[in-house]
Design a protein around this motif. Structure first.
Motif, mmCIF file in Angstrom:
data_model
loop_
_atom_site.group_PDB
_atom_site.id
_atom_site.type_symbol
_atom_site.label_atom_id
_atom_site.label_comp_id
_atom_site.label_asym_id
_atom_site.label_seq_id
_atom_site.Cartn_x
_atom_site.Cartn_y
_atom_site.Cartn_z
ATOM 1 N N GLU A 1 33.072 -48.594 109.194
ATOM 2 C CA GLU A 1 34.228 -49.334 109.693
ATOM 3 C C GLU A 1 35.250 -49.413 108.573
ATOM 4 O OE1 GLU A 1 35.424 -53.886 111.003
ATOM 5 O OE2 GLU A 1 33.310 -53.249 111.075
ATOM 6 N N ILE A 2 36.443 -48.893 108.832
ATOM 7 C CA ILE A 2 37.497 -48.851 107.821
ATOM 8 C C ILE A 2 38.557 -49.890 108.154
ATOM 9 C CG2 ILE A 2 39.345 -47.446 106.824
ATOM 10 C CD1 ILE A 2 37.610 -45.013 107.176
ATOM 11 N N ASP A 3 38.940 -50.655 107.149
ATOM 12 C CA ASP A 3 39.992 -51.660 107.316
ATOM 13 C C ASP A 3 41.002 -51.474 106.196
ATOM 14 O OD1 ASP A 3 41.454 -53.863 108.181
ATOM 15 O OD2 ASP A 3 40.299 -55.246 106.923
ATOM 16 N N PHE A 4 42.264 -51.220 106.552
ATOM 17 C CA PHE A 4 43.310 -50.987 105.559
ATOM 18 C C PHE A 4 44.064 -52.277 105.267
ATOM 19 C CE2 PHE A 4 42.999 -46.631 107.329
ATOM 20 C CZ PHE A 4 42.773 -45.933 106.156
ATOM 21 N N LYS A 5 44.277 -52.543 103.986
ATOM 22 C CA LYS A 5 45.112 -53.655 103.538
ATOM 23 C C LYS A 5 46.414 -53.076 103.008
ATOM 24 C CE LYS A 5 41.762 -56.551 104.335
ATOM 25 N NZ LYS A 5 41.797 -57.422 105.527
#
Length: 379
Positions: free
Chosen positions: A198-202
């Motif tokens: 699961e990739i989450d970009f900030k």
């Protein structure tokens, strides 16, 4: 106004995150085939322009004559002679100037007419010339009078001397903005590249022209690949991006002990298509041994880039991009669009600034339950 205040209140108490975006049909520049952001754009490879050579280049709707003077300086100017409109790329380089083939008018590297042979003098006329520079094996042009921004570079290499190699140039049958958002499309890493995390970009806005995205990853422990590579990362797998002018992206990825740096620089072609160039980068290491190490790392960088690029190719040939039903996973794409819409916009062919008209904004609300909804004018 009442709706915006209502949304702001919900954001403050932690129930929503609100980002105001243009309505799809009112975007100034995103996915618009007749507009682009002012910035640095690549013209051609440096090796393609020899001393004393002039070439015709078509960039963002404008015809240019690009030549290299006898001393090695690159000059880019509007293509057509102010006398009768002959294409200056048909002419020849003389020292630091360019002579038109048709009636032999001569222009210096600033575009000033310095000789009209039939008059035995010059005339007070000028061809527009544009700032250019050479870097990474390419010739770049700034679409304005004076550059207000440096050339793109991965943040980790900003203070370093850089070794580079050119990868593939390519064309895609869709707008450059659509190609750009692919690299921050978190969910497609699972569906297209079979990467089981699961990739989450900030996101972080660096300035008017630059926005960065840093990734954090979760899960994937059931995957043999993830279990094998995790020991090489202190925290999440490194995959960070910086986007410049909405047209050039730098990607930093790889294990903690060796980062790979890839740049993909795009320009808007005819019919809203993409013309792109891949650049491979690494920190320069001096000496013969350093030259060898640089070559090995750039070769590995090419392999890494090819792995991520190959799965998306057919999508870019058929897609008709329209983000009609945004999800929470699309948050980074929405943030990119929002940042892009704030940048100076120029018009195709004329390179004149777009008349500043405030577009109607639609709030995109990231709800507490993780879904994203686009609302109208009531709350």
């Amino acid at each position: 106004m009442a709706f915006q205040l209502c949304c702001k209140y919900l954001e403050l108490i932690g129930l929503t995150t609100v980002v105001f975006l243009p309505k799809p049909n009112s975007a100034k520049v995103f996915n618009q085939p007749q507009r682009f952001v002012a910035g640095w754009y690549w013209l051609l490879r440096s090796k393609q322009l020899k001393h004393g050579q002039v070439k015709a280049v078509f960039l963002l709707g404008k015809d240019l004559a690009v030549y290299r003077t006898n001393s090695g300086k690159v000059v880019a100017m509007d293509a057509y002679c102010p006398h009768m409109g002959a294409h200056l790329a048909e002419g020849k380089v003389e020292g630091e100037s360019l002579r038109c083939f048709f009636h032999n008018w001569r222009f210096d590297h600033h575009g000033h007419c310095v000789e009209v042979p039939c008059l035995a003098k010059s005339l007070p006329v000028k061809v527009n010339s544009w700032p250019v520079m050479e870097a990474y094996g390419l010739i770049w042009l700034w679409t304005g009078n004076q550059p207000s921004q440096t050339l793109s570079v991965p943040p980790e290499l900003a203070e370093e001397k850089v070794a580079s190699a050119l990868g593939k140039n390519f064309t895609k049958a869709c707008h450059p903005n659509v190609v750009m958002v692919n690299a921050i499309d978190a969910h497609h890493f699972n569906t297209v590249h079979n990467f089981p995390v699961e990739i989450d970009f900030k996101s972080k806005v660096i300035d008017q022209n630059i926005i960065s995205f840093a990734n954090t990853t979760k899960g994937g422990n059931d995957s043999l690949l993830v279990r094998l590579i995790k020991p090489f990362y202190r925290e999440s797998g490194t995959y960070n991006l910086s986007y410049w002018f909405g047209s050039t992206g730098t990607v930093t990825l790889g294990p903690d002990f060796l980062h790979f740096y890839i740049m993909f620089t795009l320009r808007l072609g005819k019919n809203g298509q993409t013309e792109g160039q891949t650049i491979l980068l690494t920190k320069h290491r001096p000496g013969l041994w350093g030259w060898f190490i640089n070559g090995i790392i750039l070769w590995l960088t090419k392999l890494v880039g090819n792995y991520f690029a190959k799965g998306d190719t057919k999508i870019f040939q058929t897609i008709k991009f329209a983000l009609k039903t945004p999800l929470a996973e699309d948050k980074s794409i929405l943030e990119f669009i929002h940042h892009l819409e704030q940048q100076p916009v120029l018009q195709w062919e004329t390179w004149q600034p777009l008349d500043e008209e405030k577009s109607l904004l639609v709030p995109v609300i990231n709800n507490h339950n993780g879904s994203v909804k686009i609302h109208g004018t009531n709350c």
